[in-house]
Design a protein around this motif. Structure first.
Motif, short mmCIF file in Angstrom:
data_model
loop_
_atom_site.label_atom_id
_atom_site.label_comp_id
_atom_site.label_asym_id
_atom_site.label_seq_id
_atom_site.Cartn_x
_atom_site.Cartn_y
_atom_site.Cartn_z
N GLY A 132 46.68 82.40 39.82
CA GLY A 132 47.33 81.55 39.49
C GLY A 132 47.29 80.23 37.98
N VAL A 133 47.32 79.52 37.69
CA VAL A 133 46.99 78.25 36.32
C VAL A 133 45.81 77.02 37.23
CG1 VAL A 133 48.24 77.11 35.06
CG2 VAL A 133 49.10 79.34 35.96
N ASP A 134 45.23 77.32 36.30
CA ASP A 134 44.43 75.81 36.63
C ASP A 134 44.37 74.18 35.41
OD1 ASP A 134 42.95 76.46 33.94
OD2 ASP A 134 41.14 76.78 33.64
N ALA A 135 43.35 73.35 36.25
CA ALA A 135 44.33 72.42 34.68
C ALA A 135 44.71 72.39 33.84
CB ALA A 135 43.04 71.67 35.65
N GLY A 170 45.57 74.87 32.10
CA GLY A 170 46.93 75.77 31.76
C GLY A 170 46.69 77.10 31.96
N LEU A 171 44.98 77.69 32.17
CA LEU A 171 45.04 79.17 31.58
C LEU A 171 45.09 80.05 33.04
CD1 LEU A 171 41.92 78.87 30.32
CD2 LEU A 171 43.22 79.44 29.10
N LEU A 172 45.94 81.18 33.27
CA LEU A 172 46.01 82.13 33.88
C LEU A 172 44.83 82.44 34.50
CD1 LEU A 172 48.82 83.79 33.10
CD2 LEU A 172 48.69 82.83 34.99
N MET A 173 44.34 82.37 35.78
CA MET A 173 43.13 82.49 36.49
C MET A 173 43.00 83.64 37.79
SD MET A 173 41.25 80.82 34.08
CE MET A 173 39.34 80.70 35.30
N VAL A 174 42.27 84.68 38.20
CA VAL A 174 42.36 84.90 39.08
C VAL A 174 41.01 84.36 39.88
CG1 VAL A 174 41.22 87.20 38.48
CG2 VAL A 174 42.63 87.34 40.71
N CYS A 175 41.06 83.89 41.50
CA CYS A 175 39.94 83.81 42.50
C CYS A 175 39.57 84.95 43.14
CB CYS A 175 39.87 82.44 42.88
SG CYS A 175 37.94 82.30 43.28
N GLY A 176 38.40 85.36 43.54
CA GLY A 176 38.60 86.72 44.65
C GLY A 176 36.81 86.50 44.38
N TYR A 177 37.34 87.64 45.51
CA TYR A 177 35.34 88.35 45.47
C TYR A 177 34.61 89.28 44.77
CZ TYR A 177 31.36 89.02 48.70
OH TYR A 177 30.03 88.52 49.28
N HIS A 233 42.90 79.23 51.48
CA HIS A 233 44.34 79.29 50.90
C HIS A 233 44.76 78.49 50.48
CE1 HIS A 233 47.89 80.69 51.91
NE2 HIS A 233 48.74 79.73 52.47
N ASN A 234 45.28 77.87 49.75
CA ASN A 234 45.91 77.25 48.75
C ASN A 234 45.11 76.26 47.81
OD1 ASN A 234 48.50 77.17 49.41
ND2 ASN A 234 48.53 75.51 51.45
N ASP A 235 44.05 76.95 47.19
CA ASP A 235 42.83 76.58 46.43
C ASP A 235 43.23 75.59 46.08
OD1 ASP A 235 40.20 76.34 45.27
OD2 ASP A 235 40.30 78.56 44.99
N PRO A 236 42.05 73.98 45.82
CA PRO A 236 42.89 72.84 44.72
C PRO A 236 42.19 73.58 43.70
CG PRO A 236 40.61 72.21 46.62
CD PRO A 236 41.55 73.93 46.96
N PHE A 282 43.45 75.55 41.50
CA PHE A 282 44.28 75.97 40.65
C PHE A 282 45.72 74.19 41.07
CE2 PHE A 282 42.30 79.81 42.20
CZ PHE A 282 43.06 80.10 41.12
N ALA A 283 45.67 74.48 39.50
CA ALA A 283 47.22 72.90 39.55
C ALA A 283 48.43 74.59 40.21
CB ALA A 283 47.04 72.90 38.23
N ARG A 284 48.81 75.65 40.24
CA ARG A 284 49.43 76.17 40.36
C ARG A 284 49.76 77.61 41.28
NH1 ARG A 284 52.66 78.15 35.27
NH2 ARG A 284 52.00 80.20 35.84
N ILE A 285 49.91 77.63 42.17
CA ILE A 285 49.62 79.00 42.63
C ILE A 285 50.83 79.95 42.18
CG2 ILE A 285 48.51 80.51 44.41
CD1 ILE A 285 46.83 78.52 45.28
#
Length: 101
Positions: free
Chosen positions: A37-40, A42-49, A89-92, A94-97
């Motif tokens: 999604g997009v962080d606060a 405005g960057l496209l980001m991916v979170c994971g392990y 889930h619904n990681d806060p 991210f501004a948009r998932i």
């Protein structure tokens, strides 16, 4: 590869629960994408392990968040995974998932 193309590849990997091999900060890494999604800012980001590979911090495994603009080569692996116990889930963060497990 453009960020939008990277995002499409990552979203498909999340949907199929497939690991990714990616280059980030001059290190090859194997990564289980959980949220895209997009962080606060405005960057496209991916979170994971991250399960193996290099790391600037010296931690070759653990939770990581990567900016798509800094991701180099990207490949979907035929290695499947499930959500980790710590997954939010619904990681806060991210501004948009756009995609998540």
């Amino acid at each position: 590869m453009k960020d939008a193309d990277k995002a499409a590849v990552i979203a498909a990997a999340i949907e199929r629960k497939c690991r990714l091999q990616l280059d980030y900060d001059a290190s090859s890494r194997v990564f289980e994408p959980h949220t895209l999604g997009v962080d606060a800012s405005g960057l496209l980001m991916v979170c994971g392990y991250q399960v193996r590979g290099g790391s600037r911090t010296g931690q070759s495994s653990g939770w990581k968040t990567f900016s798509l603009g800094r991701v180099g080569e990207l490949e979907v692996l035929e290695e499947h995974f499930g959500p980790h116990a710590e997954y939010r889930h619904n990681d806060p963060g991210f501004a948009r998932i756009d995609a998540q497990l």
